[in-house]
Write an enzyme that holds these catalytic residues in place. Structure first.
Site, PDB file in Angstrom:
ATOM      1  N   TYR A 215      31.319  52.533  39.329  1.00  0.00           N
ATOM      2  CA  TYR A 215      31.754  51.208  38.863  1.00  0.00           C
ATOM      3  C   TYR A 215      32.979  50.661  39.588  1.00  0.00           C
ATOM      4  O   TYR A 215      33.982  51.373  39.748  1.00  0.00           O
ATOM      5  CB  TYR A 215      32.063  51.259  37.359  1.00  0.00           C
ATOM      6  CG  TYR A 215      32.051  49.885  36.733  1.00  0.00           C
ATOM      7  CD1 TYR A 215      30.855  49.291  36.341  1.00  0.00           C
ATOM      8  CD2 TYR A 215      33.225  49.155  36.548  1.00  0.00           C
ATOM      9  CE1 TYR A 215      30.825  48.024  35.786  1.00  0.00           C
ATOM     10  CE2 TYR A 215      33.207  47.881  35.993  1.00  0.00           C
ATOM     11  CZ  TYR A 215      31.989  47.326  35.610  1.00  0.00           C
ATOM     12  OH  TYR A 215      31.965  46.065  35.059  1.00  0.00           O
ATOM     13  N   GLY A 217      36.313  49.238  40.903  1.00  0.00           N
ATOM     14  CA  GLY A 217      37.401  49.794  41.697  1.00  0.00           C
ATOM     15  C   GLY A 217      37.305  51.305  41.899  1.00  0.00           C
ATOM     16  O   GLY A 217      37.924  51.843  42.817  1.00  0.00           O
ATOM     17  N   HIS A 244      48.882  43.219  44.541  1.00  0.00           N
ATOM     18  CA  HIS A 244      47.827  42.860  43.598  1.00  0.00           C
ATOM     19  C   HIS A 244      48.016  41.393  43.207  1.00  0.00           C
ATOM     20  O   HIS A 244      48.412  41.096  42.084  1.00  0.00           O
ATOM     21  CB  HIS A 244      47.940  43.782  42.376  1.00  0.00           C
ATOM     22  CG  HIS A 244      46.755  43.759  41.475  1.00  0.00           C
ATOM     23  ND1 HIS A 244      46.837  44.090  40.134  1.00  0.00           N
ATOM     24  CD2 HIS A 244      45.460  43.441  41.694  1.00  0.00           C
ATOM     25  CE1 HIS A 244      45.640  43.987  39.589  1.00  0.00           C
ATOM     26  NE2 HIS A 244      44.799  43.599  40.509  1.00  0.00           N
ATOM     27  N   SER A 266      45.215  43.461  35.977  1.00  0.00           N
ATOM     28  CA  SER A 266      43.769  43.234  35.920  1.00  0.00           C
ATOM     29  C   SER A 266      43.386  42.532  34.619  1.00  0.00           C
ATOM     30  O   SER A 266      43.899  42.869  33.549  1.00  0.00           O
ATOM     31  CB  SER A 266      43.036  44.575  35.979  1.00  0.00           C
ATOM     32  OG  SER A 266      43.390  45.265  37.142  1.00  0.00           O
ATOM     33  N   CYS A 268      43.967  39.519  33.590  1.00  0.00           N
ATOM     34  CA  CYS A 268      44.986  38.652  32.984  1.00  0.00           C
ATOM     35  C   CYS A 268      44.947  37.245  33.575  1.00  0.00           C
ATOM     36  O   CYS A 268      45.887  36.468  33.402  1.00  0.00           O
ATOM     37  CB  CYS A 268      46.376  39.245  33.165  1.00  0.00           C
ATOM     38  SG  CYS A 268      46.673  40.694  32.146  1.00  0.00           S
ATOM     39  N   LYS A 270      44.060  36.157  37.061  1.00  0.00           N
ATOM     40  CA  LYS A 270      44.283  35.811  38.473  1.00  0.00           C
ATOM     41  C   LYS A 270      43.147  34.923  38.995  1.00  0.00           C
ATOM     42  O   LYS A 270      43.394  33.949  39.696  1.00  0.00           O
ATOM     43  CB  LYS A 270      44.364  37.075  39.346  1.00  0.00           C
ATOM     44  CG  LYS A 270      45.708  37.782  39.297  1.00  0.00           C
ATOM     45  CD  LYS A 270      45.832  38.862  40.357  1.00  0.00           C
ATOM     46  CE  LYS A 270      44.832  39.985  40.230  1.00  0.00           C
ATOM     47  NZ  LYS A 270      44.850  40.693  38.939  1.00  0.00           N
ATOM     48  N   THR A 271      41.912  35.285  38.666  1.00  0.00           N
ATOM     49  CA  THR A 271      40.770  34.514  39.176  1.00  0.00           C
ATOM     50  C   THR A 271      40.814  33.089  38.630  1.00  0.00           C
ATOM     51  O   THR A 271      40.581  32.124  39.367  1.00  0.00           O
ATOM     52  CB  THR A 271      39.452  35.215  38.792  1.00  0.00           C
ATOM     53  OG1 THR A 271      39.525  36.574  39.220  1.00  0.00           O
ATOM     54  CG2 THR A 271      38.261  34.556  39.446  1.00  0.00           C
ATOM     55  N   ASN A 272      41.136  32.954  37.351  1.00  0.00           N
ATOM     56  CA  ASN A 272      41.196  31.612  36.762  1.00  0.00           C
ATOM     57  C   ASN A 272      42.305  30.780  37.390  1.00  0.00           C
ATOM     58  O   ASN A 272      42.144  29.586  37.630  1.00  0.00           O
ATOM     59  CB  ASN A 272      41.396  31.693  35.245  1.00  0.00           C
ATOM     60  CG  ASN A 272      40.182  32.273  34.541  1.00  0.00           C
ATOM     61  OD1 ASN A 272      39.065  32.139  35.029  1.00  0.00           O
ATOM     62  ND2 ASN A 272      40.398  32.931  33.414  1.00  0.00           N
ATOM     63  N   ASN A 381      34.565  44.178  30.048  1.00  0.00           N
ATOM     64  CA  ASN A 381      34.877  44.303  31.477  1.00  0.00           C
ATOM     65  C   ASN A 381      33.631  44.049  32.341  1.00  0.00           C
ATOM     66  O   ASN A 381      33.527  44.540  33.452  1.00  0.00           O
ATOM     67  CB  ASN A 381      35.456  45.688  31.785  1.00  0.00           C
ATOM     68  CG  ASN A 381      36.080  45.754  33.180  1.00  0.00           C
ATOM     69  OD1 ASN A 381      36.691  44.794  33.648  1.00  0.00           O
ATOM     70  ND2 ASN A 381      35.911  46.885  33.864  1.00  0.00           N
ATOM     71  N   ARG A 383      31.234  42.052  34.838  1.00  0.00           N
ATOM     72  CA  ARG A 383      31.737  41.412  36.058  1.00  0.00           C
ATOM     73  C   ARG A 383      30.657  40.654  36.812  1.00  0.00           C
ATOM     74  O   ARG A 383      29.467  40.953  36.689  1.00  0.00           O
ATOM     75  CB  ARG A 383      32.273  42.509  37.004  1.00  0.00           C
ATOM     76  CG  ARG A 383      33.423  43.326  36.427  1.00  0.00           C
ATOM     77  CD  ARG A 383      34.734  42.721  36.768  1.00  0.00           C
ATOM     78  NE  ARG A 383      35.869  43.386  36.130  1.00  0.00           N
ATOM     79  CZ  ARG A 383      37.128  43.203  36.538  1.00  0.00           C
ATOM     80  NH1 ARG A 383      37.405  42.423  37.550  1.00  0.00           N
ATOM     81  NH2 ARG A 383      38.116  43.788  35.896  1.00  0.00           N
ATOM     82  N   GLY A 510      43.394  25.010  33.319  1.00  0.00           N
ATOM     83  CA  GLY A 510      43.706  23.839  34.154  1.00  0.00           C
ATOM     84  C   GLY A 510      45.090  23.277  33.890  1.00  0.00           C
ATOM     85  O   GLY A 510      45.707  22.666  34.771  1.00  0.00           O
ATOM     86  N   ASN A 512      47.704  24.945  33.536  1.00  0.00           N
ATOM     87  CA  ASN A 512      48.735  25.720  34.248  1.00  0.00           C
ATOM     88  C   ASN A 512      49.251  24.968  35.472  1.00  0.00           C
ATOM     89  O   ASN A 512      50.315  25.301  35.995  1.00  0.00           O
ATOM     90  CB  ASN A 512      48.200  27.100  34.646  1.00  0.00           C
ATOM     91  CG  ASN A 512      48.045  28.003  33.426  1.00  0.00           C
ATOM     92  OD1 ASN A 512      48.701  27.785  32.404  1.00  0.00           O
ATOM     93  ND2 ASN A 512      47.181  28.990  33.524  1.00  0.00           N
TER      94      ASN A 512
HETATM   95  O1  SAT Z   1      39.535  47.748  39.843  1.00  0.00           O
HETATM   96  S1  SAT Z   1      38.431  46.825  39.564  1.00  0.00           S
HETATM   97  O2  SAT Z   1      37.965  46.278  40.820  1.00  0.00           O
HETATM   98  O3  SAT Z   1      37.358  47.524  38.857  1.00  0.00           O
HETATM   99  C1  SAT Z   1      38.969  45.553  38.606  1.00  0.00           C
HETATM  100  C2  SAT Z   1      40.410  45.518  38.365  1.00  0.00           C
HETATM  101  O4  SAT Z   1      40.910  46.352  37.623  1.00  0.00           O
HETATM  102  O5  SAT Z   1      41.106  44.636  38.893  1.00  0.00           O
HETATM  103 MN    MN Z   2      42.580  43.472  40.327  1.00  0.00          MN
END
Ligand code: SAT
Ligand code: MN
Length: 602
Positions: A215, A217, A244, A266, A268, A270-272, A381, A383, A510, A512
């Protein structure tokens, strides 16, 4: 041994040939597939996995698949992740350390014959733009076809990476799900070996070994293992930073653009943040990266960041047209979904997708979901894996070999109290202390309890490949090398403060951009800030709240008592690094303490 192409034809790199031959002898697969990274290769493997019932093709999303894992293999496993430096002190108190010789012995016995009955895939991959001198090539050997598909999306993989590598050394990564098949044994849908999981890093020889998990990471070795744990060591030795952090471009309505990097633990947001759709008219955000930044000091004395990845491995739950429309558009096609729920008409569904769960949903466990069970249908979690190119706001700078100049660095965590919405550091060193002070509630991205407050300095706690005390010193040293006028300003942000009713005080997503706008105005010298004991805070009225009807004061409420506790807790944490903790940072903390002691609570 059966190969898809002769090894000597596939590469002329002698080190690589020798390493592959050694791993074949050790793992004893039944065949070897040397990856070229082509679309045909991806499709062929995806079809094989579909025929085996591992992948389910999605009807609503072209070239997309759903799969679900063993319920014991759903997140990173920090307790089984090791840094095997010669000396324990070099791994630091924040890492699990193992003696390299002992770990090698253990690994040799785990990997011996571990690929029996399986195909060994050899995946050369490049972290960073192909034209960049900052990029690094790794080679992952794995017995998981799922890993091959993910690595194809997440990295520049195959022939292009071999070309970039030439006859140079590479960072080797050996991975196995740890589940050999005896003759005639039927494979499971998600082979793994939770009892024998090990993710080991050898920072001195720069190698990675991962056993037992398939899985995220744990298994996609380019991501956390190479681009953070090993790269952080390279960065320390060579004078750069592996972080990170997401990276975004922010353009003012009048056209001026800045780039911002932001570290959050992780899951929290970042992608958004990296794909934010601004609620303020005229502002534009472009996404350079959503998880990792490699930052170098350029000839002009500024800090430049590249995104070493080529895709997103994003958290699905909570992603919707309301929270992150750009992510929703990104994943309309050519996407792999892992551990979401599956609808009867073969689409994906998760909690927070913005529509009620359809009847007859298949849960992430692969069985009919029972809404009365009160258990989520999608794993928290779960994805999506998708190419960054598909993001409608992907920045063209993603491919820039020199990276983008960073004007501001943000540190953020989930804090329901204490930390204000935004705070600007007084100086680089004070900013480094803000990074070192990052504390956040744990999330489902790692195995273990969620919602517990823990120190996660720079959001790097699980990802720094060496003693974090030395890492703080490295950040201080980088500050000394940056040209003062061009050093990024450092901020702390907190979208997660709650009121007495437990509800979030800030709308986030948005909105933010309102905080980013203030940061833009600060770094371009367009606005004054107020002084507080903990840093510069926005003056009354300087956060743009147009069309937003919320009280701003509770988001900046500070209490002397809470901050005294915070300082005490930080002192205890910083002291845990012993003599490796830089004195300059302890001085910063003591200055903060003095300012807090002098402070009049109102
Ligand atoms: O480490 S993963 O890629 O599984 C996801 C993360 O914790 O950022
Ligand atoms: Mn990450």
């Amino acid at each position: 041994m059966e190969f898809n192409v002769p090894l000597a034809q596939w590469t002329k790199n002698r080190l690589l040939i020798q390493w592959i031959e050694e791993q074949i002898a050790l793992c004893q697969p039944s065949s070897v597939h040397l990856c070229d990274g082509s679309a045909e290769e991806y499709d062929r493997i995806a079809h094989q996995m579909t025929a085996a019932g591992v992948l389910v093709p999605l009807k609503k999303r072209p070239a997309s698949y759903w799969c679900h894992t063993n319920p014991d293999d759903v997140a990173r496993v920090e307790e089984s992740t090791f840094i095997c430096s010669k000396h324990a002190e070099d791994a630091g108190p924040q890492n699990h350390w193992r003696d390299p010789a002992e770990m090698k012995k253990k690994l040799l016995s785990l990997f011996a014959r571990c690929m029996r009955g399986r195909t060994m895939y050899v995946i050369p991959y490049c972290m960073g733009p192909l034209a960049s001198s900052y990029s690094r090539v790794g080679v992952e050997i794995t017995d998981s076809p799922y890993v091959v598909l993910n690595m194809k999306i997440m990295t520049r993989m195959g022939q292009v990476a071999l070309d970039h590598l030439g006859d140079q050394p590479f960072i080797p990564g050996l991975h196995s799900v740890g589940h050999p098949l005896s003759k005639g044994e039927k494979d499971t849908l998600w082979p793994c070996n939770p009892k024998e999981r090990v993710i080991a890093h050898f920072p001195e020889e720069k190698s990675i070994y991962s056993f037992g998990s398939g899985y995220g990471g744990n298994a996609l070795l380019g991501k956390k293992c190479l681009a953070l744990r090993i790269a952080s060591v390279l960065g320390k030795n060579e004078g750069w930073l592996a972080e990170h952090m997401m990276i975004l471009g922010l353009t003012h309505p009048a056209g001026q653009k800045i780039y911002i990097a932001a570290a959050f633990p992780s899951a929290c947001g970042k992608t958004n943040l990296a794909m934010l759709t601004p609620t303020l008219p005229g502002w534009k955000v472009e996404c350079v990266g959503d998880d990792i930044a490699w930052m170098h000091i350029g000839d002009d004395g500024r800090l430049y960041a590249i995104n070493p990845e080529a895709g997103f491995f994003g958290v699905a739950p909570g992603t919707s047209m309301k929270t992150n429309p750009n992510a929703m558009r990104t994943i309309e096609h050519d996407t792999l979904f892992t551990n979401t729920a599956l609808t009867p008409d073969k689409d994906v569904w998760w909690e927070g997708i913005g529509s009620p769960p359809p009847a007859h949903l298949t849960s992430w466990l692969g069985v009919m979901w029972d809404p009365a069970s009160r258990k989520p249908a999608a794993h928290p979690n779960s994805r999506f894996t998708v190419s960054a190119k598909q993001c409608p706001i992907a920045s063209p700078a993603m491919e820039d070999p020199c990276g983008v100049p960073i004007a501001a660095i943000l540190f953020g965590g989930r804090r329901n109290r204490v930390m204000p919405l935004v705070l600007e550091s007084f100086s680089w060193n004070h900013g480094v202390m803000l990074g070192a002070s990052l504390t956040s509630e744990t999330t489902a991205a790692a195995k273990g309890k969620t919602g517990e407050l823990r120190h996660d300095p720079f959001a790097m706690l699980p990802f720094c490949g060496y003693n974090m005390g030395d890492y703080f010193s490295h950040w201080l040293a980088m500050g000394r090398r940056l040209q003062k006028a061009h050093a990024p300003r450092i901020y702390s942000v907190n979208w997660f403060r709650t009121g007495d009713d437990g509800k979030f005080l800030w709308p986030g997503f948005g909105d933010n951009v309102r905080v980013l706008k203030w940061i833009f105005e600060r770094v371009t010298d367009r606005c004054e800030a107020g002084l507080s004991p903990i840093g510069h805070l926005p003056m009354m009225g300087s956060i743009d709240l147009s069309n937003l009807n919320i009280p701003i004061e509770p988001l900046f409420e500070l209490h002397q008592k809470e901050w005294m506790n915070e300082v005490q807790e930080l002192q205890r944490f910083f002291e845990s690094f012993g003599s490796r903790f830089p004195k300059a940072l302890m001085d910063e903390l003591h200055q903060l303490e003095q300012r807090i002691n002098r402070w009049q609570d109102d």
